[in-house]
Motif scaffolding. Structure first.
Motif, short mmCIF file in Angstrom:
data_model
loop_
_atom_site.label_atom_id
_atom_site.label_comp_id
_atom_site.label_asym_id
_atom_site.label_seq_id
_atom_site.Cartn_x
_atom_site.Cartn_y
_atom_site.Cartn_z
N LEU A 60 0.92 -0.98 0.02
CA LEU A 60 0.01 0.00 0.07
C LEU A 60 0.89 1.15 0.07
N SER A 61 2.05 1.22 0.75
CA SER A 61 2.64 2.24 0.73
C SER A 61 3.44 2.64 -0.29
N ALA A 62 4.14 1.38 -0.97
CA ALA A 62 4.66 1.76 -2.08
C ALA A 62 3.92 2.27 -3.44
N MET A 63 2.62 1.55 -3.32
CA MET A 63 1.69 2.05 -4.64
C MET A 63 1.35 3.29 -4.52
N ALA A 64 0.83 3.82 -3.17
CA ALA A 64 0.30 5.13 -3.03
C ALA A 64 1.45 6.14 -3.25
N GLY A 65 2.64 5.72 -2.88
CA GLY A 65 3.51 6.80 -3.02
C GLY A 65 4.20 7.19 -4.45
N ALA A 66 3.80 5.85 -5.35
CA ALA A 66 4.09 6.07 -6.90
C ALA A 66 2.89 6.40 -7.54
N GLN A 67 1.65 6.46 -6.96
CA GLN A 67 0.63 6.66 -7.76
C GLN A 67 -0.28 7.62 -6.87
N PRO A 68 0.24 8.78 -6.77
CA PRO A 68 -0.83 9.83 -5.96
C PRO A 68 -2.14 10.08 -6.29
N GLY A 69 -2.56 9.68 -7.44
CA GLY A 69 -4.13 9.52 -7.79
C GLY A 69 -4.92 8.42 -7.32
N GLY A 74 -7.90 -1.61 1.55
CA GLY A 74 -7.15 -2.94 1.92
C GLY A 74 -8.02 -3.64 2.92
N VAL A 75 -7.87 -5.04 2.79
CA VAL A 75 -8.52 -6.00 3.73
C VAL A 75 -7.41 -6.91 4.37
N ASP A 76 -7.67 -7.10 5.70
CA ASP A 76 -6.79 -7.94 6.20
C ASP A 76 -7.52 -8.68 7.54
N PRO A 77 -7.47 -9.74 8.18
CA PRO A 77 -8.26 -10.08 9.12
C PRO A 77 -7.32 -9.80 10.45
N SER A 78 -6.26 -9.43 10.33
CA SER A 78 -5.47 -9.28 11.64
C SER A 78 -5.36 -7.56 12.06
N PRO A 79 -6.06 -7.19 13.38
CA PRO A 79 -6.11 -5.84 13.78
C PRO A 79 -4.84 -5.41 14.05
N VAL A 80 -3.92 -6.01 14.65
CA VAL A 80 -2.57 -5.76 14.92
C VAL A 80 -1.91 -5.47 13.53
N MET A 81 -1.88 -6.21 12.53
CA MET A 81 -1.28 -6.04 11.40
C MET A 81 -1.81 -4.79 10.43
N LEU A 82 -3.04 -4.54 10.73
CA LEU A 82 -3.81 -3.40 10.01
C LEU A 82 -3.44 -2.14 10.92
N THR A 83 -2.89 -2.19 12.18
CA THR A 83 -2.63 -1.10 12.84
C THR A 83 -1.14 -0.75 12.32
N GLN A 84 -0.38 -1.82 11.77
CA GLN A 84 0.94 -1.36 11.18
C GLN A 84 0.72 -0.77 10.06
N ALA A 85 -0.23 -1.22 9.08
CA ALA A 85 -0.72 -0.69 7.87
C ALA A 85 -1.02 0.83 7.95
N ARG A 86 -1.80 1.13 8.87
CA ARG A 86 -2.29 2.63 8.97
C ARG A 86 -1.05 3.39 9.31
N GLN A 87 -0.01 2.90 10.15
CA GLN A 87 1.20 3.71 10.58
C GLN A 87 2.03 3.80 9.25
N ALA A 88 2.14 2.74 8.51
CA ALA A 88 2.99 2.78 7.29
C ALA A 88 2.53 3.76 6.05
N THR A 89 1.24 3.94 6.27
CA THR A 89 0.44 4.78 5.16
C THR A 89 -0.12 5.78 5.80
N ALA A 90 0.26 6.63 6.73
CA ALA A 90 -0.23 7.70 7.34
C ALA A 90 -0.45 8.81 6.26
N ALA A 91 0.91 8.96 5.48
CA ALA A 91 0.96 10.24 4.67
C ALA A 91 -0.07 10.19 3.67
N ALA A 92 -0.57 8.81 3.26
CA ALA A 92 -1.71 8.47 2.26
C ALA A 92 -3.10 8.32 2.71
#
Length: 235
Positions: A60-69, A74-92
């Protein structure tokens, strides 16, 4: 995703996921660049993308950075992994919706493309087929799906998995053979040929291998036409 192992609910595993995955998956950052390139060939600058197994947020972070539009679900069954995703993609974050659960809980779309990276090797054949069909249902006609995960050749699968273990941790060379054997027993692996058959059975066409690195393989495919669909002749 169904069948994802319990360690993904461990906060310690989630915290170390990004560093561990970069160490274990050869060329992970380049893989993300290739995925973005393949999706962009069929998608507009304002495309909507579905990311299945989005925990951690690396792709998510890589694609959002390369394609700003682009906008992402995103779907995932793990709440703790989604917490990491939110932190990693905060800029987008304003372009990313994260949903806890399986692909069945994702909006119906239609999406302009989809990814499922480092996820399908946790699912048995029936779960994989269901997941791929649910992804296909949410894609517009002609949209691309990109997948990548463990898919070693059937002959020598344990050895290829052991090589991936050694790649990720050269100090574990002595334990690599046992680790490869254990992974082969625990993961419901499919051979590369079986992976391609599954994609076609799920309704995808133009299946093509684009990534191969030790025990990992990646494919790109296009949402095929619905059964019985015929193009109307121009007037």
């Amino acid at each position: 995703m169904p069948g994802r192992p319990d360690p993904f609910s461990d906060p310690a595993v989630a915290t170390s996921y990004a560093a561990q995955t970069r160490a274990k998956v050869p060329g992970l950052d380049d893989l993300h660049r290739m995925v973005t390139l393949l999706l962009a060939e069929k998608a507009s600058a304002g495309a909507r993308m579905l990311v299945v197994g989005a925990g951690g947020g690396l792709e998510l972070s890589a694609m959002a950075g390369a394609q700003p539009g682009w906008h992402f679900t995103g779907v995932d069954p793990s709440p703790v992994m989604l917490t990491q995703a939110r932190q990693a993609t905060a800029a987008a974050g304003d372009r990313i919706d994260l949903i806890e659960g399986r692909v069945d809980l994702a909006p119906q779309g239609p999406y302009d493309g989809a990814t499922c990276l480092l996820t399908l090797h946790f699912l048995n054949r029936a779960e994989r087929l269901h997941t791929l069909r649910e992804i296909r249902r949410r894609l517009r006609p002609g949209a691309r799906l990109v997948v990548a995960h463990h898919a070693p050749p059937a002959a020598g699968a344990e050895q290829w998995l052991a090589r991936s273990v050694r790649f990720g941790d050269p100090a574990a060379a002595a334990q690599a053979a046992a680790a490869g054997e254990r992974m082969a027993q625990l993961l419901p692996l499919c051979s590369p040929a079986e992976e391609e058959d599954l994609l076609r059975e799920a309704g995808f066409a133009d299946v093509a291998l684009f990534y191969a690195a030790l025990s990992f393989r990646g494919w790109v495919a296009v949402r095929g036409e619905d059964p019985g669909h015929t193009e109307e002749s121009p007037a």
